[in-house]
Design a protein around this motif. Structure first.
Motif, short mmCIF file in Angstrom:
data_model
loop_
_atom_site.label_atom_id
_atom_site.label_comp_id
_atom_site.label_asym_id
_atom_site.label_seq_id
_atom_site.Cartn_x
_atom_site.Cartn_y
_atom_site.Cartn_z
N TYR A 6 7.34 -6.64 -0.05
CA TYR A 6 6.10 -5.87 -0.25
C TYR A 6 5.44 -5.54 1.09
CZ TYR A 6 0.98 -6.22 -0.37
OH TYR A 6 -0.35 -6.06 -0.11
N HIS A 7 5.40 -6.52 1.98
CA HIS A 7 4.80 -6.30 3.30
C HIS A 7 5.55 -5.23 4.09
CE1 HIS A 7 4.03 -7.13 7.61
NE2 HIS A 7 2.81 -7.33 7.18
N TYR A 43 6.35 -4.09 -6.27
CA TYR A 43 6.15 -5.54 -6.15
C TYR A 43 4.77 -5.98 -6.65
CZ TYR A 43 10.24 -5.03 -3.19
OH TYR A 43 11.49 -4.72 -2.72
N ILE A 44 4.00 -5.06 -7.19
CA ILE A 44 2.64 -5.34 -7.63
C ILE A 44 2.59 -5.28 -9.16
CG2 ILE A 44 0.24 -4.51 -7.56
CD1 ILE A 44 1.26 -5.63 -4.87
N ALA A 45 2.09 -6.35 -9.76
CA ALA A 45 1.97 -6.38 -11.22
C ALA A 45 0.93 -5.37 -11.69
CB ALA A 45 1.59 -7.78 -11.68
N ALA A 67 -3.61 0.39 -10.12
CA ALA A 67 -4.14 1.67 -9.61
C ALA A 67 -5.25 1.41 -8.60
CB ALA A 67 -4.65 2.52 -10.77
N ALA A 68 -6.14 0.50 -8.93
CA ALA A 68 -7.24 0.17 -8.00
C ALA A 68 -6.69 -0.48 -6.74
CB ALA A 68 -8.25 -0.74 -8.69
N VAL A 91 3.21 -15.00 -7.41
CA VAL A 91 4.25 -14.08 -7.88
C VAL A 91 4.81 -14.57 -9.21
CG1 VAL A 91 6.56 -13.16 -7.36
CG2 VAL A 91 4.85 -13.34 -5.54
N ALA A 92 5.00 -13.65 -10.11
CA ALA A 92 5.70 -13.96 -11.37
C ALA A 92 6.65 -12.80 -11.68
CB ALA A 92 4.70 -14.14 -12.51
#
Lengths: 116, 116
Positions: free
Chosen positions: B14-15, B29-31, B47-48, B97-98
């Protein structure tokens, strides 16, 4: 000579000391020639480091470790702090340790709430 | 089903994506229901979160990982960033993380240079 503590062990002991307002004990984990890169710039030497941290340490009403990791040489911690000025002021520190003392620290927090 | 990546693996991927200005990849990588506690307050939902990070991502002229640690569920990273507005703006993120995605993030940086 006893066992050399890990960087994480030193970081946790130092954290417990300064958030517990025991700056004398906290400074036993700080190298005389510490270099600390903090938000306002570089701090050099244990006396300057203590002058940076002690006023804040004295105002703390609480502190909580969020996460702490490390290996033999370095540790990375994130925590939250509470004080009358700022109810939640998280910080993060990446410290390099040699011979049981922190020789370098990258110190991160949000100055904005303190500047207001 | 493939191998589940570690939290640290997800945090690093993600980084690399967001500091590489590939926000589409970063968002993989973002839920969808991410909760992020950032300096200005809580951000809820992908979205935010994208609206929070994408403008800064787009201005980056450099990024360097300072330290990254983690275990199966969580990772803690500290990095430095460079952009035209702020030559050195370090950040730290503690992510949970999940299923290969970041569900919670404690996101820390110094807002003061950006407020000036």
């Amino acid at each position: 000579m006893g066992e050399t503590p890990t960087a994480l062990g030193v970081a946790l002991a130092y954290h417990a000391a300064w958030t517990g307002k025991d700056m004398d004990r906290a400074m036993t984990y700080i190298a005389d020639d510490i270099v600390c890169d903090a938000p306002a710039g570089r701090i050099e030497g244990a006396a300057a480091y203590r002058a940076f941290l002690e006023p804040f340490s004295g105002t703390l009403t609480g502190a909580t470790m969020i996460a702490a990791y490390g290996d033999e040489q370095r540790a990375l911690v994130m925590y939250d702090t509470a004080s009358p000025r700022v109810a939640s002021a998280p910080g993060a520190e990446c410290v390099t340790v040699a011979d049981g003392r922190i020789t370098y620290s990258r110190f991160l927090f949000d100055r904005l709430p303190f500047a207001r």
